[in-house]
Scaffold this motif. Structure first.
Motif, PDB file in Angstrom:
ATOM      1  N   ALA A  59      53.217 -61.829 -14.945  1.00  0.00           N
ATOM      2  CA  ALA A  59      51.881 -62.303 -15.295  1.00  0.00           C
ATOM      3  C   ALA A  59      50.997 -62.183 -14.060  1.00  0.00           C
ATOM      4  N   VAL A  60      49.914 -61.445 -14.179  1.00  0.00           N
ATOM      5  CA  VAL A  60      48.989 -61.241 -13.064  1.00  0.00           C
ATOM      6  C   VAL A  60      47.726 -62.054 -13.322  1.00  0.00           C
ATOM      7  N   LEU A  61      47.426 -62.962 -12.413  1.00  0.00           N
ATOM      8  CA  LEU A  61      46.193 -63.747 -12.455  1.00  0.00           C
ATOM      9  C   LEU A  61      45.249 -63.109 -11.445  1.00  0.00           C
ATOM     10  N   ILE A  62      44.141 -62.541 -11.912  1.00  0.00           N
ATOM     11  CA  ILE A  62      43.331 -61.696 -11.034  1.00  0.00           C
ATOM     12  C   ILE A  62      41.838 -61.927 -11.274  1.00  0.00           C
ATOM     13  N   GLY A  63      41.077 -61.859 -10.201  1.00  0.00           N
ATOM     14  CA  GLY A  63      39.630 -61.988 -10.315  1.00  0.00           C
ATOM     15  C   GLY A  63      39.034 -60.796 -11.037  1.00  0.00           C
ATOM     16  N   GLU A  64      38.239 -61.057 -12.076  1.00  0.00           N
ATOM     17  CA  GLU A  64      37.660 -59.989 -12.873  1.00  0.00           C
ATOM     18  C   GLU A  64      36.361 -59.478 -12.252  1.00  0.00           C
ATOM     19  N   ARG A  65      35.991 -58.283 -12.677  1.00  0.00           N
ATOM     20  CA  ARG A  65      34.712 -57.725 -12.254  1.00  0.00           C
ATOM     21  C   ARG A  65      33.592 -58.685 -12.667  1.00  0.00           C
ATOM     22  N   PRO A  66      32.784 -59.179 -11.720  1.00  0.00           N
ATOM     23  CA  PRO A  66      31.800 -60.202 -12.069  1.00  0.00           C
ATOM     24  C   PRO A  66      30.617 -59.631 -12.834  1.00  0.00           C
ATOM     25  N   GLY A  67      30.204 -60.356 -13.851  1.00  0.00           N
ATOM     26  CA  GLY A  67      28.952 -60.036 -14.524  1.00  0.00           C
ATOM     27  C   GLY A  67      27.829 -60.852 -13.924  1.00  0.00           C
ATOM     28  N   LEU A  68      26.640 -60.701 -14.463  1.00  0.00           N
ATOM     29  CA  LEU A  68      25.494 -61.423 -13.912  1.00  0.00           C
ATOM     30  C   LEU A  68      25.444 -62.877 -14.375  1.00  0.00           C
ATOM     31  N   SER A  69      26.424 -63.302 -15.167  1.00  0.00           N
ATOM     32  CA  SER A  69      26.519 -64.718 -15.516  1.00  0.00           C
ATOM     33  C   SER A  69      27.939 -65.233 -15.316  1.00  0.00           C
ATOM     34  N   SER A  70      28.818 -64.412 -14.738  1.00  0.00           N
ATOM     35  CA  SER A  70      30.224 -64.834 -14.624  1.00  0.00           C
ATOM     36  C   SER A  70      30.878 -64.305 -13.349  1.00  0.00           C
ATOM     37  N   PRO A  71      30.456 -64.788 -12.174  1.00  0.00           N
ATOM     38  CA  PRO A  71      31.099 -64.352 -10.926  1.00  0.00           C
ATOM     39  C   PRO A  71      32.437 -65.033 -10.675  1.00  0.00           C
ATOM     40  N   ASP A  72      32.824 -65.976 -11.564  1.00  0.00           N
ATOM     41  CA  ASP A  72      34.022 -66.792 -11.340  1.00  0.00           C
ATOM     42  C   ASP A  72      35.063 -66.597 -12.436  1.00  0.00           C
ATOM     43  N   SER A  73      35.086 -65.437 -13.073  1.00  0.00           N
ATOM     44  CA  SER A  73      35.949 -65.202 -14.226  1.00  0.00           C
ATOM     45  C   SER A  73      37.321 -64.671 -13.808  1.00  0.00           C
ATOM     46  N   LEU A  74      38.370 -65.344 -14.271  1.00  0.00           N
ATOM     47  CA  LEU A  74      39.748 -64.962 -13.989  1.00  0.00           C
ATOM     48  C   LEU A  74      40.332 -64.225 -15.195  1.00  0.00           C
ATOM     49  N   GLY A  75      41.075 -63.155 -14.938  1.00  0.00           N
ATOM     50  CA  GLY A  75      41.767 -62.435 -15.996  1.00  0.00           C
ATOM     51  C   GLY A  75      43.269 -62.649 -15.884  1.00  0.00           C
ATOM     52  N   LEU A  76      43.954 -62.717 -17.024  1.00  0.00           N
ATOM     53  CA  LEU A  76      45.407 -62.889 -17.062  1.00  0.00           C
ATOM     54  C   LEU A  76      46.005 -61.680 -17.767  1.00  0.00           C
ATOM     55  N   TYR A  77      46.926 -61.005 -17.107  1.00  0.00           N
ATOM     56  CA  TYR A  77      47.546 -59.795 -17.661  1.00  0.00           C
ATOM     57  C   TYR A  77      49.057 -59.985 -17.687  1.00  0.00           C
ATOM     58  N   LEU A  78      49.651 -59.798 -18.855  1.00  0.00           N
ATOM     59  CA  LEU A  78      51.090 -59.977 -19.031  1.00  0.00           C
ATOM     60  C   LEU A  78      51.733 -58.645 -19.394  1.00  0.00           C
ATOM     61  N   THR A  79      52.802 -58.277 -18.676  1.00  0.00           N
ATOM     62  CA  THR A  79      53.508 -57.020 -18.916  1.00  0.00           C
ATOM     63  C   THR A  79      55.003 -57.284 -18.994  1.00  0.00           C
ATOM     64  N   PHE A  80      55.627 -56.852 -20.088  1.00  0.00           N
ATOM     65  CA  PHE A  80      57.078 -56.951 -20.208  1.00  0.00           C
ATOM     66  C   PHE A  80      57.716 -55.713 -19.580  1.00  0.00           C
ATOM     67  N   GLY A  81      58.850 -55.933 -18.919  1.00  0.00           N
ATOM     68  CA  GLY A  81      59.553 -54.818 -18.281  1.00  0.00           C
ATOM     69  C   GLY A  81      58.717 -54.145 -17.222  1.00  0.00           C
ATOM     70  N   PRO A  82      58.191 -54.894 -16.245  1.00  0.00           N
ATOM     71  CA  PRO A  82      57.293 -54.289 -15.251  1.00  0.00           C
ATOM     72  C   PRO A  82      57.980 -53.231 -14.409  1.00  0.00           C
ATOM     73  N   ARG A  83      57.299 -52.132 -14.219  1.00  0.00           N
ATOM     74  CA  ARG A  83      57.739 -51.068 -13.325  1.00  0.00           C
ATOM     75  C   ARG A  83      56.546 -50.162 -13.075  1.00  0.00           C
TER      76      ARG A  83
END
Length: 265
Positions: A172-196
């Protein structure tokens, strides 16, 4: 419809969205207040992109939750290179790979990566509280965790290399998202099974706009926990795994689903 009625309708619509509508005008231009607000939003977005991650503060917050951490970096040597070369942000620095190899302690169910991405502000404000909301459910499910990797100059795909190095079934990757003009504080969560290395974005699940004014931390943690459980059970993520966690909300409240006591009675 009178001009007054139309203005009232626009005011009601503007109250429902952060989008820039019903700004008014002065002659052929915008009111000064709106020009200044736009300039501030643009400056906040630029600051979010260029601010460096406070690794020590983030690690301290995570370790305060009882988790071990390891610091890693991508192959991008600095912020300027990172912004110009997305490919380098997807590859581990050789020293980071060695650090992960030393930190690995047998196969684990889940690896977590906290990465600066395109908004260190999003990580500073939301990553530790999100983990605090998620951990009771993760521990209640009995899943084993590797050390949390705190990553600098990182893109989403860096999690594939981290997860593989930690021999994790899912990452699970918790990562800062590309900021918009109303959301400079938006976090994205990405889940990958079998990472490689080499996994595609079609093989991931994403929860976006995690912040106080978007997808709230408790609800994001609930959804992520549900997705992790499905991923580990079904052996997949991405286009083959749809987020149907809302069905679980028809009964118990979100807090109960996360393991918190039910205070509704």
């Amino acid at each position: 419809m009178s001009g007054e009625d139309a203005e009232a309708i626009w005011r009601r619509l503007a109250a429902l969205t952060p989008a820039r509508i019903a700004l008014g005008r002065v002659g052929a231009g915008l009111p000064t207040q709106e020009v200044l607000r736009f300039g501030l939003a643009h400056a906040q977005a630029r600051d979010a992109v260029h601010t460096e991650l406070d690794v020590d503060a983030v690690r301290g917050g995570i370790e305060g939750l009882g988790l071990s951490t390891v610091t890693v970096a991508s192959a991008a040597p600095d912020r300027t290179t990172y912004l110009r070369r997305p490919d380098l942000g997807r590859r581990l620095d050789p020293d980071a790979a060695a650090a992960l190899a030393r930190a690995a302690d047998g196969p684990v169910d889940l690896a977590i990566v906290v990465a600066d991405g395109l908004s260190a502000r999003a990580v500073h404000e939301n990553a530790v509280p999100l983990l605090a909301a998620l951990l009771p459910a993760v521990r209640g499910s009995g899943w084993s965790l590797g050390p949390v990797a705190v990553a600098r100059q990182a893109r989403v795909a860096l999690g594939d290399a981290v997860g593989a190095a930690l021999r994790a079934r899912a990452v699970a990757v918790l990562i800062g998202e590309r900021p918009g003009l109303s959301s400079p504080d938006s976090l994205g969560l990405y889940l990958t099974f079998g990472p490689r290395p080499g996994r595609s974005d079609a093989e991931r699940n994403c929860l976006s706009n995690v912040r106080a004014a978007g997808l709230t931390l408790d609800l994001a943690a609930f959804k992520l926990h549900w997705l992790i459980g499905q991923a580990l059970t079904r052996g997949l993520t991405g286009v083959g795994l749809k987020d149907e966690s809302d069905r679980a909300l028809e009964g118990p409240m979100v807090g109960a689903a996360l393991g918190a006591p039910d205070r509704s009675s």
